[in-house]
Design a protein around this motif. Structure first.
Motif, short mmCIF file in Angstrom:
data_model
loop_
_atom_site.label_atom_id
_atom_site.label_comp_id
_atom_site.label_asym_id
_atom_site.label_seq_id
_atom_site.Cartn_x
_atom_site.Cartn_y
_atom_site.Cartn_z
N TRP A 1 0.89 -1.18 0.00
CA TRP A 1 0.00 0.00 0.00
C TRP A 1 0.91 1.21 0.00
N GLU A 2 0.73 2.13 -0.95
CA GLU A 2 1.65 3.26 -1.08
C GLU A 2 0.88 4.57 -1.14
N GLU A 3 1.48 5.62 -0.63
CA GLU A 3 0.81 6.92 -0.59
C GLU A 3 1.73 8.03 -1.10
N ALA A 4 1.14 9.09 -1.56
CA ALA A 4 1.85 10.35 -1.83
C ALA A 4 0.97 11.45 -1.27
N GLY A 5 1.49 12.29 -0.34
CA GLY A 5 2.81 12.23 0.24
C GLY A 5 2.82 11.41 1.53
N ALA A 6 3.93 11.62 2.25
CA ALA A 6 4.13 10.93 3.52
C ALA A 6 3.37 11.68 4.60
N PHE A 7 2.58 10.93 5.41
CA PHE A 7 1.73 11.59 6.41
C PHE A 7 2.57 12.11 7.59
N GLY A 8 2.16 13.28 8.10
CA GLY A 8 2.76 13.81 9.32
C GLY A 8 4.24 14.17 9.21
N LEU A 9 4.72 14.33 8.01
CA LEU A 9 6.14 14.64 7.84
C LEU A 9 6.34 16.15 7.98
N PRO A 10 7.23 16.60 8.89
CA PRO A 10 7.46 18.04 9.01
C PRO A 10 7.93 18.64 7.67
N ASP A 11 7.45 19.82 7.35
CA ASP A 11 7.78 20.43 6.05
C ASP A 11 9.29 20.58 5.86
N ALA A 12 9.99 20.92 6.95
CA ALA A 12 11.43 21.12 6.83
C ALA A 12 12.13 19.80 6.48
N THR A 13 11.63 18.69 7.06
CA THR A 13 12.22 17.38 6.78
C THR A 13 11.94 16.98 5.34
N ARG A 14 10.69 17.23 4.91
CA ARG A 14 10.33 16.93 3.52
C ARG A 14 11.25 17.68 2.57
N ALA A 15 11.46 18.96 2.84
CA ALA A 15 12.30 19.77 1.97
C ALA A 15 13.73 19.23 1.94
N LYS A 16 14.23 18.82 3.10
CA LYS A 16 15.60 18.28 3.16
C LYS A 16 15.70 16.96 2.38
N MET A 17 14.69 16.11 2.53
CA MET A 17 14.69 14.83 1.81
C MET A 17 14.71 15.06 0.31
N CYS A 18 13.84 15.97 -0.14
CA CYS A 18 13.72 16.22 -1.58
C CYS A 18 14.99 16.87 -2.12
N ASP A 19 15.52 17.84 -1.37
CA ASP A 19 16.74 18.51 -1.83
C ASP A 19 17.92 17.54 -1.88
N SER A 20 17.99 16.64 -0.88
CA SER A 20 19.06 15.63 -0.88
C SER A 20 18.97 14.74 -2.11
N ALA A 21 17.73 14.36 -2.44
CA ALA A 21 17.52 13.47 -3.59
C ALA A 21 17.99 14.15 -4.88
N VAL A 22 17.66 15.44 -5.01
CA VAL A 22 18.07 16.18 -6.20
C VAL A 22 19.60 16.30 -6.24
N ALA A 23 20.19 16.56 -5.08
CA ALA A 23 21.66 16.71 -5.02
C ALA A 23 22.33 15.42 -5.48
N LEU A 24 21.79 14.28 -5.04
CA LEU A 24 22.38 12.99 -5.43
C LEU A 24 22.17 12.74 -6.92
N ALA A 25 20.96 13.01 -7.41
CA ALA A 25 20.68 12.79 -8.84
C ALA A 25 21.61 13.63 -9.71
N ARG A 26 21.82 14.87 -9.30
CA ARG A 26 22.72 15.75 -10.07
C ARG A 26 24.15 15.24 -9.99
N ALA A 27 24.54 14.81 -8.78
CA ALA A 27 25.94 14.41 -8.57
C ALA A 27 26.31 13.21 -9.44
N VAL A 28 25.33 12.32 -9.70
CA VAL A 28 25.65 11.14 -10.51
C VAL A 28 25.25 11.33 -11.97
N GLY A 29 24.85 12.56 -12.33
CA GLY A 29 24.47 12.83 -13.72
C GLY A 29 23.29 11.99 -14.15
#
Lengths: 455, 77
Positions: free
Chosen positions: A239-267
């Motif tokens: 069972w999957e959802e979008a988005g994650a329930f009860g996730l603090p906005d600052a944590t969500r932003a950090k998770m998403c920014d980290s993901a973009v940083a990694l995607a960019r870093a590996v081209g």
């Protein structure tokens, strides 16, 4: 250069999804299939179909030579691998490219790099992404495994460095246990992956599984926010959802920014997913792995963002670039997907490859069913049990759960045993509605008899 | 003579794993409940057990071949 003709190297519901996305863009399709899949829906929808081998996946959907040869002879200019089978096989991606075709996905070197757990972890650390405390790279002896475990603290996970899909993962609670497990794990890793390298990782107790969808064009990358995939049985998402329930906005932003940083870093090029463990109590997240392909649960992201992820993969593969900027991607409402498998949840999830004698599907706003079914279809026994994915979208999470319950009441698949009763019970669960769930929640809940008492 | 039939459609295996010997060879004694092979259905392996006793008289379905429910997998004499 935009694509003209796409070879689909997969089956089941994702083959249907890829056929439709390609045809909507004016791209002709060639559907690969095994002898056992000649009558599957993807074959019926495709502009052309080609048999690539016998029923056994090893001789058809996993046969790189047969697949690439069929793709080349079909006159296709690109290959979409879907998920599973050869989707994260760098040798396949290379063979496709060597044959002069476009592989719809990342560079083969990126698949290699992110497919090796230790290399992926190093890439994440280099990009500033938090990782679960663990061994400094792969360990190739029992002594090195013990040293690494002592450094991060027990309990620890013992994984194959070259593994994937949750296979070969063991937990050691003590040094004695690790001494016993490590040689077994090494032998099994060697047998399964031809590489006995291990990886040691601290166990995060009762974590949630949250993952971020990314899109890259080889240079730039954007995120499409996160999915919650904590409900798992035998490490398979249920069972999957979008988005994650009860996730603090600052944590969500950090998770998403980290993901973009990694995607960019590996081209990164194409659609990919960065998976994290999330520790609720500590409000901390840790990189687990990157999946270098489209995922089964991509529709929940499509529902809340309005993006067509498969279509964008095709655009990127055709050289059009990302086609979307970060500020154009926003989340509206909440989406939930459940996996309908041909299994009997009341009989220990025994597979049930029956014949679909009739079906009634739910309709209405915010309801989507991605599947490969038609009346009279005999489900082949040779492949996994996924029949389709029921997806709902609503303004709030509570409304989405209600809509899912309604949709589940309206769907009937005659002649089959399916996981529908499981999802009805989940939709009625107060724990789930309240968000009191994590990756270790579902199996004890099933063992406690919650499914049998709800039906 | 007794036939051992497949309980499910899937892929039939004579061996517990590719490196192991077949479960039974011709002339082996077979007791009720003995495992004579595996049927892989949707990535799940189901053990096929003898429902009668006797002497193993050979596999009928080939190793790693597709089978339907009810197909004869092996014979006892």
């Amino acid at each position: 250069m935009s694509l003209r003709k796409l070879f689909i190297a997969n089956r089941g519901e994702i083959a249907v999804r890829i056929n439709r996305a390609a045809q909507a863009r004016g791209i002709a399709t060639v559907q690969a299939h095994s002898e056992a899949d000649a009558d599957m829906l993807g074959v019926r929808l495709a502009d052309e179909a080609v048999c690539v081998g016998p029923a056994a996946a090893a001789k058809s959907y996993l046969d790189i030579d047969a697949m690439v040869d069929a793709a080349r002879r079909s006159g296709a200019d690109a290959v979409h691998p879907g998920y599973g089978f050869l989707a994260e096989n760098a040798a396949f991606a290379r063979a496709v490219q060597d044959a002069g075709l476009v592989f719809v996905g990342p560079d083969p070197d990126t698949i290699d790099r992110m497919g090796d757990k230790a290399a992926a972890r190093r890439a994440a650390m280099d990009a500033g992404v938090p990782v679960v405390p663990g061994s400094d790279g792969r360990v190739d002896s029992e002594d090195a495994a013990l040293d690494a475990a002592r450094a991060v603290g027990f309990p620890v996970l013992v994984k194959a460095a070259a593994g994937g899909g949750g296979r070969g993962i063991r937990i050691a609670h003590t040094e004695d246990e690790l001494r016993k497990l490590a040689p077994q794990a090494r032998a099994e890793a060697k047998a399964a992956f031809g590489d006995g390298g291990l990886y040691i990782e601290k166990v995060i107790v009762n974590p949630r599984h949250i993952e971020v969808q990314v899109l890259g064009d080889g240079t730039d990358a954007v995120h499409c926010y996160e999915r919650e995939c904590s409900l798992q049985r035998r490490r398979q998402k249920v069972w999957e959802e979008a988005g994650a329930f009860g996730l603090p906005d600052a944590t969500r932003a950090k998770m998403c920014d980290s993901a973009v940083a990694l995607a960019r870093a590996v081209g990164y090029r194409g659609a990919g997913t960065i998976e994290y463990l999330y520790d609720d109590a500590a409000d901390a997240f840790y990189f687990i792995e990157m999946n270098t392909r489209i995922q089964v649960e991509h529709p929940v992201t499509e529902m809340v963002t309005g993006l067509d992820l498969i279509g964008l993969m095709l655009d990127i593969a055709g050289g059009a670039g990302l086609g979307v900027t970060q500020d154009q991607i926003a989340v509206t409402g909440h989406a939930i997907e459940v996996r309908l498998n041909a299994e009997d949840p009341l009989m220990q999830f025994m597979p049930f490859p029956g014949k679909l004698t009739g079906m009634r599907l739910p309709e209405g706003d915010g309801i989507r069913f991605d599947h490969f079914l038609y009346e009279g279809y005999q489900i082949p026994p040779y492949y996994d049990s996924l029949l389709g994915k029921l997806i709902v979208h609503a303004p709030t999470r509570a409304q989405a759960i209600d809509r899912m319950a309604t949709a589940l009441d309206a769907i009937t698949l005659d002649g089959l045993k399916t996981t529908i009763p499981l999802h009805k019970a989940l939709a009625a669960s107060e724990d789930l509605r309240a968000g009191r769930v994590h990756t270790q929640w579902l199996e004890p809940w099933l063992e406690a008899g919650n499914l049998t008492s709800a039906t | 003579m007794a036939d051992i039939q497949s309980p499910l459609p899937g892929t039939f295996y004579h061996r517990p794993s590719p490196d192991d010997a077949p479960y039974k060879t011709d002339g082996d004694a077979v007791a009720i409940g003995d495992t004579i092979g595996l049927v892989e259905v949707m990535k799940t392996f189901i053990e096929v057990k003898a429902e009668a006793s006797g002497t193993f008289a050979g596999y009928v379905a080939g190793n790693e071949t597709p089978v339907q429910a009810g197909d004869v997998l092996a014979r006892l004499s």
